[in-house]
Design a protein around this motif. Structure first.
Motif, PDB file in Angstrom:
ATOM      1  N   LEU A  43      10.726  -8.314  -0.522  1.00 52.78           N
ATOM      2  CA  LEU A  43       9.481  -7.825   0.083  1.00 52.78           C
ATOM      3  C   LEU A  43       9.722  -7.170   1.437  1.00 52.78           C
ATOM      4  CD1 LEU A  43       7.067 -10.816  -0.689  1.00 52.78           C
ATOM      5  CD2 LEU A  43       7.388  -8.731  -2.013  1.00 52.78           C
ATOM      6  N   GLU A  44      10.942  -6.686   1.670  1.00 58.81           N
ATOM      7  CA  GLU A  44      11.239  -6.113   2.984  1.00 58.81           C
ATOM      8  C   GLU A  44      10.306  -4.957   3.337  1.00 58.81           C
ATOM      9  OE1 GLU A  44      12.719  -3.765   0.007  1.00 58.81           O
ATOM     10  OE2 GLU A  44      13.618  -5.743   0.354  1.00 58.81           O
ATOM     11  N   ASP A  45       9.886  -4.195   2.332  1.00 61.11           N
ATOM     12  CA  ASP A  45       8.998  -3.066   2.588  1.00 61.11           C
ATOM     13  C   ASP A  45       7.565  -3.531   2.880  1.00 61.11           C
ATOM     14  OD1 ASP A  45       8.931  -3.925  -0.085  1.00 61.11           O
ATOM     15  OD2 ASP A  45       8.220  -1.988  -0.807  1.00 61.11           O
ATOM     16  N   TYR A  46       7.051  -4.460   2.080  1.00 56.39           N
ATOM     17  CA  TYR A  46       5.685  -4.951   2.260  1.00 56.39           C
ATOM     18  C   TYR A  46       5.516  -5.589   3.639  1.00 56.39           C
ATOM     19  CZ  TYR A  46       1.242  -6.759   0.224  1.00 56.39           C
ATOM     20  OH  TYR A  46      -0.074  -7.028  -0.076  1.00 56.39           O
ATOM     21  N   PHE A  47       6.513  -6.348   4.080  1.00 52.85           N
ATOM     22  CA  PHE A  47       6.473  -6.928   5.425  1.00 52.85           C
ATOM     23  C   PHE A  47       6.387  -5.829   6.482  1.00 52.85           C
ATOM     24  CE2 PHE A  47       7.727 -10.959   3.597  1.00 52.85           C
ATOM     25  CZ  PHE A  47       7.295 -11.900   4.507  1.00 52.85           C
ATOM     26  N   LEU A  48       7.186  -4.789   6.315  1.00 52.93           N
ATOM     27  CA  LEU A  48       7.204  -3.708   7.312  1.00 52.93           C
ATOM     28  C   LEU A  48       5.861  -2.999   7.365  1.00 52.93           C
ATOM     29  CD1 LEU A  48       8.886  -2.190   9.397  1.00 52.93           C
ATOM     30  CD2 LEU A  48       9.687  -0.689   7.566  1.00 52.93           C
ATOM     31  N   TRP A  49       5.309  -2.658   6.188  1.00 50.26           N
ATOM     32  CA  TRP A  49       4.002  -1.982   6.188  1.00 50.26           C
ATOM     33  C   TRP A  49       2.950  -2.861   6.859  1.00 50.26           C
ATOM     34  CZ3 TRP A  49       7.345   1.072   4.913  1.00 50.26           C
ATOM     35  CH2 TRP A  49       7.887   1.286   3.655  1.00 50.26           C
ATOM     36  N   SER A  50       2.989  -4.156   6.565  1.00 50.12           N
ATOM     37  CA  SER A  50       1.988  -5.068   7.125  1.00 50.12           C
ATOM     38  C   SER A  50       2.073  -5.108   8.642  1.00 50.12           C
ATOM     39  CB  SER A  50       2.175  -6.466   6.539  1.00 50.12           C
ATOM     40  OG  SER A  50       2.037  -6.448   5.128  1.00 50.12           O
ATOM     41  N   LYS A  51       3.281  -5.146   9.175  1.00 51.51           N
ATOM     42  CA  LYS A  51       3.451  -5.172  10.633  1.00 51.51           C
ATOM     43  C   LYS A  51       2.938  -3.879  11.263  1.00 51.51           C
ATOM     44  CE  LYS A  51       7.855  -6.268  10.392  1.00 51.51           C
ATOM     45  NZ  LYS A  51       9.252  -6.605  10.803  1.00 51.51           N
ATOM     46  N   PRO A  64       0.787  -1.232   0.000  1.00 58.85           N
ATOM     47  CA  PRO A  64       0.000   0.000   0.000  1.00 58.85           C
ATOM     48  C   PRO A  64       0.824   1.290   0.000  1.00 58.85           C
ATOM     49  CG  PRO A  64       0.104  -0.856   2.215  1.00 58.85           C
ATOM     50  CD  PRO A  64       0.885  -1.820   1.346  1.00 58.85           C
ATOM     51  N   PHE A  65       2.134   1.167  -0.022  1.00 60.72           N
ATOM     52  CA  PHE A  65       3.005   2.344  -0.055  1.00 60.72           C
ATOM     53  C   PHE A  65       4.051   2.180  -1.148  1.00 60.72           C
ATOM     54  CE2 PHE A  65       1.529   2.028   4.328  1.00 60.72           C
ATOM     55  CZ  PHE A  65       1.027   3.307   4.535  1.00 60.72           C
ATOM     56  N   ASN A  66       4.445   3.280  -1.739  1.00 59.32           N
ATOM     57  CA  ASN A  66       5.573   3.295  -2.661  1.00 59.32           C
ATOM     58  C   ASN A  66       6.844   3.481  -1.829  1.00 59.32           C
ATOM     59  OD1 ASN A  66       4.203   3.083  -5.231  1.00 59.32           O
ATOM     60  ND2 ASN A  66       3.411   5.145  -4.855  1.00 59.32           N
ATOM     61  N   HIS A  67       7.630   2.425  -1.735  1.00 61.51           N
ATOM     62  CA  HIS A  67       8.755   2.417  -0.804  1.00 61.51           C
ATOM     63  C   HIS A  67       9.681   3.633  -0.911  1.00 61.51           C
ATOM     64  CE1 HIS A  67      12.166  -0.172   1.204  1.00 61.51           C
ATOM     65  NE2 HIS A  67      11.750   0.805   1.974  1.00 61.51           N
ATOM     66  N   PRO A  68      10.088   4.054  -2.122  1.00 57.94           N
ATOM     67  CA  PRO A  68      11.024   5.180  -2.189  1.00 57.94           C
ATOM     68  C   PRO A  68      10.418   6.519  -1.759  1.00 57.94           C
ATOM     69  CG  PRO A  68      10.968   3.947  -4.263  1.00 57.94           C
ATOM     70  CD  PRO A  68       9.818   3.493  -3.460  1.00 57.94           C
ATOM     71  N   SER A  69       9.102   6.529  -1.518  1.00 56.50           N
ATOM     72  CA  SER A  69       8.438   7.796  -1.200  1.00 56.50           C
ATOM     73  C   SER A  69       8.175   7.996   0.279  1.00 56.50           C
ATOM     74  CB  SER A  69       7.093   7.883  -1.942  1.00 56.50           C
ATOM     75  OG  SER A  69       6.086   7.118  -1.285  1.00 56.50           O
ATOM     76  N   VAL A  70       8.380   6.974   1.112  1.00 60.36           N
ATOM     77  CA  VAL A  70       7.848   7.049   2.475  1.00 60.36           C
ATOM     78  C   VAL A  70       8.717   7.867   3.414  1.00 60.36           C
ATOM     79  CG1 VAL A  70       6.622   4.846   2.307  1.00 60.36           C
ATOM     80  CG2 VAL A  70       8.960   4.885   3.201  1.00 60.36           C
ATOM     81  N   MET A  71       8.036   8.457   4.415  1.00 56.60           N
ATOM     82  CA  MET A  71       8.689   9.015   5.591  1.00 56.60           C
ATOM     83  C   MET A  71       8.158   8.227   6.782  1.00 56.60           C
ATOM     84  SD  MET A  71       8.957  12.989   6.919  1.00 56.60           S
ATOM     85  CE  MET A  71      10.182  13.448   5.694  1.00 56.60           C
TER      86      MET A  71
END
Length: 277
Positions: free
Chosen positions: A186-194, A161-168
């Motif tokens: 999928l390191e980013d997708y895992f983080l958002w999910s948590k 649900p997030f564009n990884h290079p854009s997040v703060m």
């Protein structure tokens, strides 16, 4: 613009040996030339890199000696572990992610920090991206993600649900859920999910924040069989975290397998014409 109006923040990126020096130079310039300047730039050198890449880093560090923190890993760990290491070196409560070959729009940080000031409880503030090849103005696609929290909570069931290079990111929230980990691509997708499982407030801005550089191999890499193990692990986590039902978990598994099986050209067409709209 002065940082006095906004919280102090770090920028976090990872650099490894296959990066293009010119792309890294452009990415760093886009960080340094923001309307609101970062208080710290943490660059994780993920394993040995060539002399040209090292020269780009050193040149930017010499020109901005008070804000650069260069962290060197003796060996290549992969993006997840490199970002995990880099997070620990970030001095401030807010961390802006950046990829080493992308270009941030000039007011990216200003827009995100305004959102943070309006809601300091946020754990993630992302935004939209467009995709380019060659020159930044040669836009070839875009990836739009939902802006409202409820829509983001629904979107995570099926796609990142997030564009990884854009997040703060709020550093405390990220550390509370276990930080980045080694989860393949999928390191980013895992983080958002948590973060969402723990019901943290999240937001995507409607504006394009980052121009993301793409190459012809990107859609091929999304179909690698090695991704499946992490995909199944992620889907199981979503189920255990009560973000998806058992039926939704299995449906997602099927869709992800299909994504791996289809030819790269068809996958690229689906992403560009359907999923990125």
């Amino acid at each position: 613009m002065s940082n006095d109006r906004f919280p102090a923040f770090s920028v976090l990126l990872s650099v490894y040996k296959d990066e293009e020096p010119a792309f890294l130079d452009q990415a760093l310039e886009s960080i340094e030339d923001q309307t609101v300047k970062p208080n710290q730039i943490v660059a994780v050198v993920d394993g040995p890199i060539g002399s040209e890449l090292d020269a780009v880093l050193k040149e930017h560090q010499n020109q901005n000696t008070d804000i650069y923190t260069i962290v060197r890993s003796p060996k290549n760990q992969g993006l997840g572990l490199a970002l995990r290491m880099g997070t620990e070196y970030c001095k401030y409560d807010w961390i802006a992610r950046m990829d080493s070959d992308d270009v941030s729009v000039p007011n990216r940080f200003e827009l995100q920090l305004k959102a943070v000031v309006n809601n300091p409880q946020l754990a993630i503030v992302g935004g939209q991206i467009d995709e380019f090849t060659g020159e930044v103005n040669h836009i070839t696609g875009k990836r739009l993600v939902p802006t409202g929290q409820e829509d983001i909570y629904q979107f995570v069931k099926w796609r990142s649900p997030f564009n990884h290079p854009s997040v703060m990111l709020n550093k405390k929230a990220i550390l509370d859920v276990g930080n980045y980990q080694a989860n393949g691509k999928l390191e980013d997708y895992f983080l958002w999910s948590k973060v969402i499982i723990e019901k943290y407030p999240v937001l995507n801005l409607s504006e394009v924040l980052v121009h993301m550089r793409v190459d012809t191999g990107m859609y091929g890499r999304r179909g690698e069989w090695a991704n499946l193990k992490q995909i199944f692990k992620l889907r199981r986590m979503l189920y255990k975290g009560k973000l998806v039902s058992r039926r939704e978990e299995l449906t997602g598994d099927f869709v992800m397998v299909a994504n791996v099986i289809v030819p790269a050209k068809l996958r690229e067409l689906i992403y560009k014409k359907v999923l990125h709209k």
